[in-house]
Design a protein around this motif. Sequence first.
Motif, PDB file in Angstrom:
ATOM      1  N   LYS A 374      -7.272  24.227  28.614  1.00  0.00           N
ATOM      2  CA  LYS A 374      -7.571  22.797  28.929  1.00  0.00           C
ATOM      3  C   LYS A 374      -7.339  22.477  30.585  1.00  0.00           C
ATOM      4  N   ARG A 375      -6.266  23.139  30.928  1.00  0.00           N
ATOM      5  CA  ARG A 375      -5.918  22.858  32.347  1.00  0.00           C
ATOM      6  C   ARG A 375      -7.137  23.732  33.362  1.00  0.00           C
ATOM      7  N   ALA A 376      -7.483  24.799  32.614  1.00  0.00           N
ATOM      8  CA  ALA A 376      -8.554  25.422  33.504  1.00  0.00           C
ATOM      9  C   ALA A 376      -9.733  24.346  33.691  1.00  0.00           C
ATOM     10  N   PHE A 377     -10.065  23.856  32.402  1.00  0.00           N
ATOM     11  CA  PHE A 377     -11.313  22.784  32.606  1.00  0.00           C
ATOM     12  C   PHE A 377     -10.934  21.619  33.636  1.00  0.00           C
ATOM     13  N   ASN A 378      -9.697  21.195  33.512  1.00  0.00           N
ATOM     14  CA  ASN A 378      -9.409  19.997  34.104  1.00  0.00           C
ATOM     15  C   ASN A 378      -9.347  20.318  35.819  1.00  0.00           C
ATOM     16  N   ALA A 379      -8.945  21.375  36.101  1.00  0.00           N
ATOM     17  CA  ALA A 379      -8.896  22.094  37.349  1.00  0.00           C
ATOM     18  C   ALA A 379     -10.559  22.144  38.005  1.00  0.00           C
ATOM     19  N   GLY A 380     -11.449  22.182  37.094  1.00  0.00           N
ATOM     20  CA  GLY A 380     -12.817  22.152  37.643  1.00  0.00           C
ATOM     21  C   GLY A 380     -13.043  23.818  37.880  1.00  0.00           C
ATOM     22  N   ALA A 381     -12.349  24.753  37.269  1.00  0.00           N
ATOM     23  CA  ALA A 381     -12.643  26.171  37.693  1.00  0.00           C
ATOM     24  C   ALA A 381     -14.013  26.420  37.054  1.00  0.00           C
ATOM     25  N   ARG A 382     -14.562  27.457  37.453  1.00  0.00           N
ATOM     26  CA  ARG A 382     -16.001  27.965  36.980  1.00  0.00           C
ATOM     27  C   ARG A 382     -15.582  29.064  35.851  1.00  0.00           C
ATOM     28  N   LEU A 383     -14.646  29.891  36.299  1.00  0.00           N
ATOM     29  CA  LEU A 383     -14.245  30.990  35.176  1.00  0.00           C
ATOM     30  C   LEU A 383     -12.972  31.203  34.991  1.00  0.00           C
ATOM     31  N   ALA A 384     -12.742  31.291  33.687  1.00  0.00           N
ATOM     32  CA  ALA A 384     -11.430  31.625  33.145  1.00  0.00           C
ATOM     33  C   ALA A 384     -11.166  33.002  32.972  1.00  0.00           C
ATOM     34  N   VAL A 385      -9.889  33.563  33.676  1.00  0.00           N
ATOM     35  CA  VAL A 385      -9.929  35.273  33.396  1.00  0.00           C
ATOM     36  C   VAL A 385      -8.699  35.112  32.377  1.00  0.00           C
ATOM     37  N   ILE A 386      -8.670  35.988  31.397  1.00  0.00           N
ATOM     38  CA  ILE A 386      -8.055  35.860  30.190  1.00  0.00           C
ATOM     39  C   ILE A 386      -7.462  37.132  29.930  1.00  0.00           C
ATOM     40  N   PRO A 387      -6.624  37.733  30.557  1.00  0.00           N
ATOM     41  CA  PRO A 387      -5.837  39.144  30.121  1.00  0.00           C
ATOM     42  C   PRO A 387      -5.490  39.418  28.661  1.00  0.00           C
ATOM     43  N   GLU A 388      -5.704  40.414  28.330  1.00  0.00           N
ATOM     44  CA  GLU A 388      -5.228  40.880  26.853  1.00  0.00           C
ATOM     45  C   GLU A 388      -3.571  41.214  27.241  1.00  0.00           C
ATOM     46  N   PRO A 389      -2.791  41.124  26.267  1.00  0.00           N
ATOM     47  CA  PRO A 389      -1.388  41.350  26.620  1.00  0.00           C
ATOM     48  C   PRO A 389      -1.376  42.748  27.102  1.00  0.00           C
ATOM     49  N   ALA A 390      -0.408  42.915  28.293  1.00  0.00           N
ATOM     50  CA  ALA A 390      -0.311  44.066  29.064  1.00  0.00           C
ATOM     51  C   ALA A 390       0.401  45.298  28.084  1.00  0.00           C
TER      52      ALA A 390
END
Length: 430
Positions: A374-390
């Motif tokens: 939700k924060r990513a959308f609110n920030a107006g970002a174009r792309l979410a980068v979602i790492p799997e757990p390391a």
Amino acid sequence: MAKLQAIRGMNDILPGESLTWQYVETCFRRVVKQFGYQEIRFPIVEQTQLFKRSIGEVTDIVEKEMYSFDDRNGDNLSLRPEGTAGCVRAADQHGLLYNQQQRLWYQGPMFRHERPQKGRYRQFHQFGVEAFGMAGPDIDVEVLQVAAALWQVLGLTQYVQLEINNIGSSADRKQYGAALTAFLAKHEEQLDEDSKRRMHTNPLRVLDSKNPDVQTILRDAPQLADYVSDESKQHFAELKALLKSLNISFSENPRLVRGLDYYNYCVYEWTTDALGAQGTVCGGGRYDGLVEQLGGKPTLAAGFAIGIERLVLMLDGLKLVPEEALQAIDMYILPPSSEDTAASMLLAEELRAAFPALGIICHCGGGKYNSQIKRAFNAGARLAVIPEPAEKGVLTAIRLRMLDEEGKTETVSKDELVTKIRELLSNSGD
Ligand code: ATP
Ligand code: MG
């Protein structure tokens, strides 16, 4: 306790709007650099005398618009109402003017105690250029070319018109002023209070009157054009010919005198219909007498000032700010858990190195996936980068999710990450 508010007519520029400001500022800097102008910065506060002597005692600015005060030493100081006076003071004080040529520019806040309304504020901002040591008319036209180039870059060319006038030398204007005073004296009972007062102190300012009755009387008044010297006529004719050769269109406005006393020969304004009442976006001209008037050696000079608020209003209203200039955040990285904070922050570092022009936020403050996205959308970002757990502190798989309507998602290995991101971001928004 009541919250304190900003001072009337002094605006806060919030993050959304500041992107437009930065865009305009970047365009301006690019244009002045192309023309070889260099930045000068001078203080916001100067001695009140500086503005009185340069702008003129009998002008709206000095009579009623300055923020003046005594400081703790009892010196009378003023917030600068415009840039030219301070620029001349600084350039002369540091020996930049005598026997030299200078092309300078400045930018910053100015202060005038006017009635606040759309396009008119008490703290406003100007860009200006000042050229010293050149007789013209080539330099006058170059300065106009700088403004024209800025309109071009901003996409405003078709929305602005250039009006010019020849106001002669200050000696010409003295003669004309006497003739105008004599004429106005004959119609004194029909004049308003402002015009009655100015008729003796600064008769040319009566020409600027917004009162329609005064304007009717002025129809039969003597014309400044009949009083200007042959020298200034020749300067003006050459200037117009140069403008034509450079395809800069203009019209002549014999009523244009401008609110400051220091101008001579050619003065001008760029105006627009796109703003309603406050339609002047740029004003300028030649001011050969000013440096000497302020105690320096006689120095040729020409320049203009642009009101940035009015430009921003135009660009917003006409939707001329390019999408990418309004894109503050491009990528938003979502750390899967607090154990992956370090790995995620390192990933952000790598991406910032790979995409130095982009805005990349690595989410801070924890929280579940849903609240992070939700924060990513609110920030107006174009792309979410979602790492799997390391695994053992090393990221291996990373999910990429476009935050547009399509919402394309794919999971990539760390090795392909940069290539994939480049692909996704270049495909979107074209
Ligand atoms: P105006 O006729 O609008 O009062 P001016 O002749 O007083 O303008 P200048 O001193 O020539 O203005 O300043 C150059 C530019 O700065 C103007 O063309 C305008 O775009 C901008 N400007 C001047 N005063 C203000 C203000 N109070 N608020 C916002 N912009 C201003
Ligand atoms: Mg004004």
